[in-house]
Design a protein around this motif. Structure first.
Motif, PDB file in Angstrom:
ATOM      1  N   GLY A   1       3.293   7.062  10.003  1.00 25.22           N
ATOM      2  CA  GLY A   1       1.746   7.164  10.049  1.00 25.22           C
ATOM      3  C   GLY A   1       1.686   8.640  10.254  1.00 25.22           C
ATOM      4  O   GLY A   1       0.972   9.311   9.576  1.00 25.22           O
ATOM      5  N   THR A   2       2.008   9.189  11.635  1.00 29.13           N
ATOM      6  CA  THR A   2       1.664  10.487  11.718  1.00 29.13           C
ATOM      7  C   THR A   2       2.986  11.250  12.096  1.00 29.13           C
ATOM      8  O   THR A   2       2.779  12.288  13.045  1.00 29.13           O
ATOM      9  N   MET A   3       4.111  11.038  11.592  1.00 28.47           N
ATOM     10  CA  MET A   3       5.198  11.592  12.115  1.00 28.47           C
ATOM     11  C   MET A   3       6.277  11.708  10.660  1.00 28.47           C
ATOM     12  O   MET A   3       5.819  10.930   9.952  1.00 28.47           O
ATOM     13  N   ASN A   4       7.033  12.520  10.962  1.00 29.46           N
ATOM     14  CA  ASN A   4       8.262  12.720   9.859  1.00 29.46           C
ATOM     15  C   ASN A   4       9.286  11.851  10.550  1.00 29.46           C
ATOM     16  O   ASN A   4       9.356  11.401  11.807  1.00 29.46           O
ATOM     17  N   ILE A   5      10.354  11.526   9.705  1.00 29.31           N
ATOM     18  CA  ILE A   5      11.550  10.467  10.147  1.00 29.31           C
ATOM     19  C   ILE A   5      12.802  11.163   9.885  1.00 29.31           C
ATOM     20  O   ILE A   5      13.019  11.825   8.949  1.00 29.31           O
ATOM     21  N   PHE A   6      13.593  10.984  10.907  1.00 36.46           N
ATOM     22  CA  PHE A   6      15.079  11.202  10.880  1.00 36.46           C
ATOM     23  C   PHE A   6      16.010  10.228  11.138  1.00 36.46           C
ATOM     24  O   PHE A   6      15.486   9.218  11.739  1.00 36.46           O
TER      25      PHE A   6
ATOM     26  N   GLU B   1       0.836  16.030   0.611  1.00 39.09           N
ATOM     27  CA  GLU B   1       1.450  17.026   1.341  1.00 39.09           C
ATOM     28  C   GLU B   1       0.416  18.026   2.047  1.00 39.09           C
ATOM     29  O   GLU B   1       0.862  18.975   2.951  1.00 39.09           O
ATOM     30  N   ALA B   2      -0.706  17.699   1.702  1.00 40.90           N
ATOM     31  CA  ALA B   2      -1.889  18.397   2.292  1.00 40.90           C
ATOM     32  C   ALA B   2      -2.345  17.588   3.857  1.00 40.90           C
ATOM     33  O   ALA B   2      -2.077  16.354   3.777  1.00 40.90           O
ATOM     34  N   LYS B   3      -2.810  18.211   4.613  1.00 40.80           N
ATOM     35  CA  LYS B   3      -3.485  17.688   5.766  1.00 40.80           C
ATOM     36  C   LYS B   3      -4.729  17.124   5.624  1.00 40.80           C
ATOM     37  O   LYS B   3      -5.690  17.920   6.082  1.00 40.80           O
ATOM     38  N   ALA B   4      -5.102  16.252   4.751  1.00 47.70           N
ATOM     39  CA  ALA B   4      -6.383  16.242   4.168  1.00 47.70           C
ATOM     40  C   ALA B   4      -7.181  14.677   4.897  1.00 47.70           C
ATOM     41  O   ALA B   4      -6.259  13.818   4.919  1.00 47.70           O
ATOM     42  N   ALA B   5      -8.376  14.776   5.217  1.00 46.79           N
ATOM     43  CA  ALA B   5      -8.762  13.782   5.927  1.00 46.79           C
ATOM     44  C   ALA B   5      -8.701  12.340   5.091  1.00 46.79           C
ATOM     45  O   ALA B   5      -8.472  11.218   5.783  1.00 46.79           O
ATOM     46  N   GLY B   6      -8.971  12.469   3.974  1.00 51.04           N
ATOM     47  CA  GLY B   6      -8.833  11.334   3.172  1.00 51.04           C
ATOM     48  C   GLY B   6      -7.416  10.410   3.083  1.00 51.04           C
ATOM     49  O   GLY B   6      -7.245   9.484   2.947  1.00 51.04           O
TER      50      GLY B   6
ATOM     51  N   ILE C   1      -5.570   3.876   7.211  1.00 48.03           N
ATOM     52  CA  ILE C   1      -6.071   3.107   8.226  1.00 48.03           C
ATOM     53  C   ILE C   1      -6.063   1.548   8.108  1.00 48.03           C
ATOM     54  O   ILE C   1      -5.567   0.813   8.979  1.00 48.03           O
ATOM     55  N   LEU C   2      -6.145   0.991   6.941  1.00 50.54           N
ATOM     56  CA  LEU C   2      -6.133  -0.574   6.566  1.00 50.54           C
ATOM     57  C   LEU C   2      -4.829  -0.937   6.729  1.00 50.54           C
ATOM     58  O   LEU C   2      -4.346  -1.909   7.687  1.00 50.54           O
ATOM     59  N   PRO C   3      -3.705  -0.239   6.085  1.00 47.39           N
ATOM     60  CA  PRO C   3      -2.290  -0.846   6.438  1.00 47.39           C
ATOM     61  C   PRO C   3      -1.869  -0.423   7.534  1.00 47.39           C
ATOM     62  O   PRO C   3      -0.847  -1.483   8.155  1.00 47.39           O
ATOM     63  N   THR C   4      -2.309   0.393   8.225  1.00 43.69           N
ATOM     64  CA  THR C   4      -1.854   0.388   9.558  1.00 43.69           C
ATOM     65  C   THR C   4      -2.518  -0.677  10.801  1.00 43.69           C
ATOM     66  O   THR C   4      -1.883  -0.967  11.592  1.00 43.69           O
TER      67      THR C   4
ATOM     68  N   PHE D   1       1.010  -1.003   0.124  1.00 47.20           N
ATOM     69  CA  PHE D   1      -0.012  -0.086  -0.067  1.00 47.20           C
ATOM     70  C   PHE D   1       1.007   1.349  -0.023  1.00 47.20           C
ATOM     71  O   PHE D   1       2.014   1.251   0.476  1.00 47.20           O
ATOM     72  N   ILE D   2       0.297   2.328  -0.470  1.00 48.98           N
ATOM     73  CA  ILE D   2       0.925   3.530  -0.457  1.00 48.98           C
ATOM     74  C   ILE D   2       0.212   4.640   0.261  1.00 48.98           C
ATOM     75  O   ILE D   2      -1.027   4.421   0.374  1.00 48.98           O
ATOM     76  N   ARG D   3       0.802   5.713   0.601  1.00 55.48           N
ATOM     77  CA  ARG D   3       0.091   6.778   1.170  1.00 55.48           C
ATOM     78  C   ARG D   3      -0.124   7.867   0.279  1.00 55.48           C
ATOM     79  O   ARG D   3      -1.082   8.481   0.353  1.00 55.48           O
TER      80      ARG D   3
END
Ligand SMILES: Cc1ncc(COP(=O)(O)O)c(C=O)c1O
Length: 350
Positions: free
Chosen positions: A230-235, A190-195, A201-204, A180-182
Motif C-alpha cells: 500500500g504505502t511501502m516497498n517490500i523486501f 512511479e510517480a507519487k500522484a494522488a490518483g 482505496i477500494l481494494p485496501t 485490482f491493480i495499482r
C-alpha cells in the motif's frame, strides 16, 4: 533563489496539543509554506499562518487530477536540533512526479529552504518522545479554473506539517491482490500522484474487511510478480540473501527502500533487485527458506510482515525478523543522531 517572506501567526495553537495523545494526521502546525505558479514561473514563496484556501468549483485538480505529493519526517537529535532525512531525494522525486503528470518542476533549492524554514518556525511542534516525528507533506496541485483536458497553467506548491506520536513496528498481514491493480507499465505508478492512492482505496478497504492491514500489489499484466505494498516497498530474506522487486517503471522509488539497500549492503548482506513472483515466495515459505519479509516506507520505517493472504491460501512468514530489526534500529538511530550518519543522509535545520 527567491527570498521567502514570513508572516508569523499571532494565535499559536501549540498549547492545545496533547503530546501524549497525538491523533495521526489530524493536527496541523501553526504555519505553512506556499508558492504560486503563474505566467510560467514560481513566484511569491512565503510562509503564512495555517489557513484554508478557497476553492473555485472549476479548479482543475478536482477534475483532471493534476495533484502530486511527498511524505517525509523531521526528527530531533539529542541536542534538540531538528533533522531532515535525505530531503534532496524528496525534492528530486516530486519533480519526477511533476514531469510525469505534466506539471511544472519546483526549484529544488527552494523546496529544501521552504522545508527548513517552516520546520524551524514550527520546531516546538516536533514531538520529543523516541519514535515520534513531525510528518511533512509537500504537495502541488493545479489551481487554474478551467473545464477542458489539458495541462493547467497555474499551480500551488505547499508544505504542511503534522506532528506524529511514537510508531511501534507491529507485525502486519498483507493481501496479495489479483483482481485490482495499482499500476501498469506506462502508467503513473512511479510517480507519487494522488490518483494512484485514490485507485488503491477500494481494494485496501476490501483487504481490511478480510482482516489484512494493507494490499500487496502484483503486476498488472499477469498478477504474478510482486510490486509493492500500500504505502511501502517490500523486501524478502530467502536463504540468507535479500531480494526486493526491481524498479521497472511501475513501483515508487522509495527513499527508505534505497536507504535500506545501502544499510543492508553495509552490514554485509547480498541484496538483489530482481523480478520476484508470488509463487516463489509461497514455495520459499513452504520449504522453509523464507526467513523474513518486511515493508519499508517513511510513515512506518520498517514493518515486519507476518503473513500474506492469497486466493489460494496463506503464505506464512517466520515470527522473527532479526535482520529487519537490526536495519530498523540503525535507521532510527541515524534519524535521531544516536548512530553516526556515515552516509551523510541527515540535514540539520539550523
Ligand atoms: C506506494 C508507495 N510505495 C512506497 C513508499 C515508500 O516510499 P518512501 O520510503 O520514500 O516513503 C510509499 C510512501 O511514500 C508509497 O506511497
Amino acid at each position: 533563489m527567491q527570498e521567502i517572506k514570513i508572516t508569523k501567526t499571532e494565535n499559536s495553537k501549540l498549547s492545545e496539543l496533547d503530546f501524549d495523545n497525538i491523533p495521526l494526521g489530524k493536527i496541523f502546525t501553526d504555519h505553512m509554506f506556499i508558492c504560486d505558479y503563474e505566467n510560467g514561473e514560481w513566484q511569491n514563496p512565503r510562509i503564512e499562518p495555517m489557513h484554508a484556501i478557497a476553492t473555485h468549483p472549476a479548479t482543475m485538480a478536482l477534475h483532471y487530477g493534476q495533484a502530486i505529493f511527498e511524505g517525509m519526517k523531521a526528527t530531533f537529535n539529542k541536542d534538540g536540533m531538528p533533522l531532515l532525512f535525505r530531503p534532496n531525494k524528496n525534492a528530486a522525486r516530486i519533480n519526477f512526479s511533476a514531469r510525469r503528470m505534466g506539471m511544472p518542476e519546483f526549484p529544488e533549492d527552494l523546496f529544501i529552504e521552504g522545508l527548513k524554514q517552516v520546520v524551524s518556525l514550527d520546531r516546538e511542534w516536533i514531538p520529543k518522545k523516541k519514535g515520534s516525528a513531525m510528518y511533512l507533506r509537500p504537495f502541488m496541485y493545479a489551481t487554474e479554473h478551467f473545464i477542458g483536458m489539458r495541462a493547467a497553467t497555474s499551480y500551488k506548491f505547499l508544505i504542511i506539517c503534522s506532528p506524529a506520536g511514537p510508531y511501534f513496528s507491529e507485525r502486519i498481514k498483507l493481501y496479495a491482490e489479483k483482481k485490482f491493480i495499482r499500476a501498469a507499465h506506462g502508467g503513473t505508478g512511479e510517480a507519487k500522484a494522488a490518483g494512484n492512492y485514490a485507485a488503491a482505496i477500494l481494494p485496501t478497504e476490501k483487504a481490511k474487511e478480510k482482516g489484512y492491514n494493507q494490499v500487496l500489489w502484483l503486476d498488472a499484466a499477469e498478477h504474478k510478480y510482486i510490486e509493492e505494498v500500500g504505502t511501502m516497498n517490500i523486501f524478502f530474506k530467502i536463504n540468507g540473501k535479500i531480494v526486493t522487486p526491481i524498479r521497472d517503471g511501475s513501483i515508487l522509488d522509495g527513499i527508505t527502500r534505497m536507504s535500506v539497500i545501502d544499510l543492508l549492503r553495509d552490514k554485509g548482506f547480498e541484496v538483489t533487485e530482481r523480478p520476484i513472483t508470488i509463487d516463489e515466495i509461497k514455495e520459499a515459505s513452504e520449504n522453509g527458506t523464507l526467513e523474513e519479509a518486511f515493508g519499508t516506507g517513511t510513515a512506518v520505517g520498517i514493518a515486519y510482515i507476518q503473513e500474506i493472504g492469497t486466493e489460494e491460501g496463506i503464505i506464512h512468514v517466520s515470527n522473527e525478523s532479526p535482520v529487519a530489526e537490526a536495519v530498523n534500529n540503525t535507521l532510527n538511530g541515524i534519524k535521531i543522531g544516536e548512530i553516526e550518519d556515515t552516509f551523510g543522509w541527515m540535514e540539520a535545520v539550523e
